[in-house]
Design an enzyme around this catalytic site. Structure first.
Site, PDB file in Angstrom:
ATOM      1  N   TYR A   1      -1.400  -1.349  10.598  1.00 40.14           N
ATOM      2  CA  TYR A   1      -1.702  -1.680   9.517  1.00 40.14           C
ATOM      3  C   TYR A   1      -0.651  -0.745   8.523  1.00 40.14           C
ATOM      4  O   TYR A   1       0.167  -1.605   7.675  1.00 40.14           O
ATOM      5  CB  TYR A   1      -2.731  -1.038   8.771  1.00 40.14           C
TER       6      TYR A   1
ATOM      7  N   ILE B   1      -8.829   3.104  -2.672  1.00 46.29           N
ATOM      8  CA  ILE B   1      -8.998   1.912  -4.202  1.00 46.29           C
ATOM      9  C   ILE B   1     -10.585   1.356  -3.809  1.00 46.29           C
ATOM     10  O   ILE B   1     -10.533   1.688  -2.146  1.00 46.29           O
ATOM     11  CB  ILE B   1      -8.515   0.680  -4.518  1.00 46.29           C
TER      12      ILE B   1
ATOM     13  N   SER C   1       0.813  -0.596  -0.074  1.00 45.65           N
ATOM     14  CA  SER C   1       0.014   0.205  -0.034  1.00 45.65           C
ATOM     15  C   SER C   1       0.900   1.777  -0.273  1.00 45.65           C
ATOM     16  O   SER C   1       2.311   1.164   0.420  1.00 45.65           O
ATOM     17  CB  SER C   1      -0.764  -0.153   1.478  1.00 45.65           C
TER      18      SER C   1
HETATM   19  P1  NAP Z   1     -11.536  -6.342   0.696  1.00 51.23           P
HETATM   20  O1  NAP Z   1     -12.400  -5.661  -0.164  1.00 51.23           O
HETATM   21  O2  NAP Z   1     -12.150  -6.290   1.838  1.00 51.23           O
HETATM   22  O3  NAP Z   1     -10.905  -7.482   0.206  1.00 51.23           O
HETATM   23  C1  NAP Z   1      -9.736  -8.328   1.366  1.00 51.23           C
HETATM   24  C2  NAP Z   1      -9.978  -9.491   1.097  1.00 51.23           C
HETATM   25  O4  NAP Z   1      -8.812 -11.018   2.052  1.00 51.23           O
HETATM   26  C3  NAP Z   1     -11.494 -10.751   1.068  1.00 51.23           C
HETATM   27  O5  NAP Z   1     -10.953 -11.628  -0.030  1.00 51.23           O
HETATM   28  C4  NAP Z   1     -10.572 -11.202   2.005  1.00 51.23           C
HETATM   29  O6  NAP Z   1     -11.648 -11.906   1.938  1.00 51.23           O
HETATM   30  C5  NAP Z   1      -9.398 -11.677   2.553  1.00 51.23           C
HETATM   31  N1  NAP Z   1      -9.009 -11.792   3.908  1.00 51.23           N
HETATM   32  C6  NAP Z   1      -9.316 -11.150   4.986  1.00 51.23           C
HETATM   33  N2  NAP Z   1      -8.812 -11.413   6.093  1.00 51.23           N
HETATM   34  C7  NAP Z   1      -8.339 -13.167   5.659  1.00 51.23           C
HETATM   35  C8  NAP Z   1      -7.413 -13.841   6.313  1.00 51.23           C
HETATM   36  N3  NAP Z   1      -7.741 -14.170   7.246  1.00 51.23           N
HETATM   37  N4  NAP Z   1      -7.240 -14.625   5.313  1.00 51.23           N
HETATM   38  C9  NAP Z   1      -7.847 -15.528   4.464  1.00 51.23           C
HETATM   39  N5  NAP Z   1      -8.551 -14.026   3.826  1.00 51.23           N
HETATM   40  C10 NAP Z   1      -8.615 -12.906   4.537  1.00 51.23           C
HETATM   41  O7  NAP Z   1     -10.171  -5.602   0.624  1.00 51.23           O
HETATM   42  P2  NAP Z   1      -9.166  -5.071  -0.431  1.00 51.23           P
HETATM   43  O8  NAP Z   1      -9.123  -3.255  -0.399  1.00 51.23           O
HETATM   44  O9  NAP Z   1     -10.042  -5.313  -1.038  1.00 51.23           O
HETATM   45  O10 NAP Z   1      -8.246  -5.037   0.388  1.00 51.23           O
HETATM   46  C11 NAP Z   1      -7.193  -5.438  -0.550  1.00 51.23           C
HETATM   47  C12 NAP Z   1      -5.605  -6.029  -0.117  1.00 51.23           C
HETATM   48  O11 NAP Z   1      -5.522  -4.249  -0.763  1.00 51.23           O
HETATM   49  C13 NAP Z   1      -5.440  -5.948   1.165  1.00 51.23           C
HETATM   50  O12 NAP Z   1      -3.804  -6.465   1.600  1.00 51.23           O
HETATM   51  C14 NAP Z   1      -5.168  -4.764   1.575  1.00 51.23           C
HETATM   52  O13 NAP Z   1      -4.111  -3.692   2.044  1.00 51.23           O
HETATM   53  C15 NAP Z   1      -4.790  -3.716   0.123  1.00 51.23           C
HETATM   54  N6  NAP Z   1      -5.543  -2.654  -0.062  1.00 51.23           N
HETATM   55  C16 NAP Z   1      -6.232  -1.815  -0.091  1.00 51.23           C
HETATM   56  C17 NAP Z   1      -6.250  -0.182  -0.646  1.00 51.23           C
HETATM   57  C18 NAP Z   1      -8.068   0.058  -0.277  1.00 51.23           C
HETATM   58  O14 NAP Z   1      -7.536   1.711  -1.358  1.00 51.23           O
HETATM   59  N7  NAP Z   1      -8.442  -0.938  -0.825  1.00 51.23           N
HETATM   60  C19 NAP Z   1      -5.002   0.214  -0.553  1.00 51.23           C
HETATM   61  C20 NAP Z   1      -3.618  -0.485  -0.266  1.00 51.23           C
HETATM   62  C21 NAP Z   1      -3.654  -1.273  -0.070  1.00 51.23           C
HETATM   63  P3  NAP Z   1     -12.712 -12.739   4.038  1.00 51.23           P
HETATM   64  O15 NAP Z   1     -13.066 -11.723   4.122  1.00 51.23           O
HETATM   65  O16 NAP Z   1     -14.048 -13.565   3.470  1.00 51.23           O
HETATM   66  O17 NAP Z   1     -11.542 -13.456   3.747  1.00 51.23           O
END
Ligand code: NAP
Length: 252
Positions: free
Chosen positions: A155, A188, A142
């Site tokens: 985080y 995002i 990130s």
């Molecule tokens: P999201 O929509 O909440 O998706 C997160 C995914 O991770 C889901 O499929 C969730 O499924 C899975 N997950 C969470 N905990 C888990 C665990 N213990 N074991 C296995 N799977 C797990 O979030 P997102 O925004 O797409 O984020 C995805 C990644 O991108 C993350 O690492 C986040 O830090 C990174 N990121 C996001 C942003 C942003 O602005 N959205 C920015 C920078 C980086 P379940 O809950 O069903 O397990």
């Protein structure tokens, strides 16, 4: 198709960024294996991919648990014989000011975001070394891994750790033809960011930090992941690719 014949494993492939990566990789010819904790969302993602002619498998697995990660990877290798691409994307983010972060909250972030990336990366890399022929590993870090955001010390620390994990792995795995890169999204639109997006004054204020003045879409991160996964990035390893609408270049 840019990933024909490849097998990709994507942790957290059932929502948001991971789901967009899974759908795009499948469209580009990869067989994709997803894991997450919620079965319904995993099944729905597999259904979407299969309905459009792709190949996908899903496993219920919590990445913070080594036995569950091993079961996931064993399942993928048992079914398709190899792993060429691994995207360590599963992650959580709970807001808490530094003075209020509870020990369990700190541990939860370390265990899912950072230890989970280590466990899945190590298994994927071991498979890639065993099979020969290299591979590509992507750590979903990130912009918070490069600069600090208030209310997210736990985080931020995991995301900074993922960047160094990526460089450390790149250093040791280059000899095996395995490339390891970190991908650093900005803000995002996903389940993770929904509380802020659903708060109009707060999101308007937040977007003042983003020169492009908009929220990014999961597909815009998936296309960067496709570049890192494919041979188009064949001379890149140990790098950090920022996709953030210009957020990190802005001083104030
Ligand atoms: P999201 O929509 O909440 O998706 C997160 C995914 O991770 C889901 O499929 C969730 O499924 C899975 N997950 C969470 N905990 C888990 C665990 N213990 N074991 C296995 N799977 C797990 O979030 P997102 O925004 O797409 O984020 C995805 C990644 O991108 C993350 O690492 C986040 O830090 C990174 N990121 C996001 C942003 C942003 O602005 N959205 C920015 C920078 C980086 P379940 O809950 O069903 O397990």
């Amino acid at each position: 198709m840019r990933l024909s014949g490849k097998v990709a494993m994507i942790t957290g492939g059932s929502h948001g960024i991971g789901q967009a990566v899974a759908i795009l990789f499948a469209r580009e010819g990869a067989k994709v294996a997803l894991c997450g904790r919620g079965k319904a969302a995993l099944d729905e993602t597999v259904k979407q991919i299969v309905e459009t002619g792709g190949e996908a498998l899903a496993y219920e697995a919590d990445v913070s648990d080594k036995a569950q990660v091993d079961r996931f990877v064993d399942g993928v290798v048992g079914r398709w014989g190899r792993i060429d691409i691994a995207v360590n994307n599963a992650g959580i983010c709970e807001i808490a000011s530094f003075l209020d972060i509870a020990e369990e909250q700190w541990d939860r972030h370390m265990n899912i975001n950072l230890k989970g990336a280590f466990l899945a990366s190590q298994r994927a890399a071991r498979e890639m070394v065993r099979q020969g022929g290299g591979g590509s590993i992507i750590q979903m870090s990130s912009v918070n891994g490069i600069q600090a955001e208030a209310g997210q010390a736990h985080y931020n620390t995991t995301k900074g750790g993922m960047i160094n994990l990526s460089m450390s792995m790149a250093l040791e795995l280059a000899v095996h033809g395995i490339r390891v890169n970190a991908l650093c999204p900005g803000f995002i639109e996903t389940r993770l960011t929904k509380p802020l997006i659903d708060n109009p004054p707060a999101i308007a204020d937040y977007l003042r930090t983003v020169p492009m003045n908009r929220v990014g879409q999961p597909e815009e991160i998936a296309s960067a992941a496709l570049f890192l996964a494919s041979d188009e990035s064949s001379y890149m390893t140990g790098t950090c690719m920022v996709v953030d609408g210009g957020q990190l270049i802005k001083l104030s």
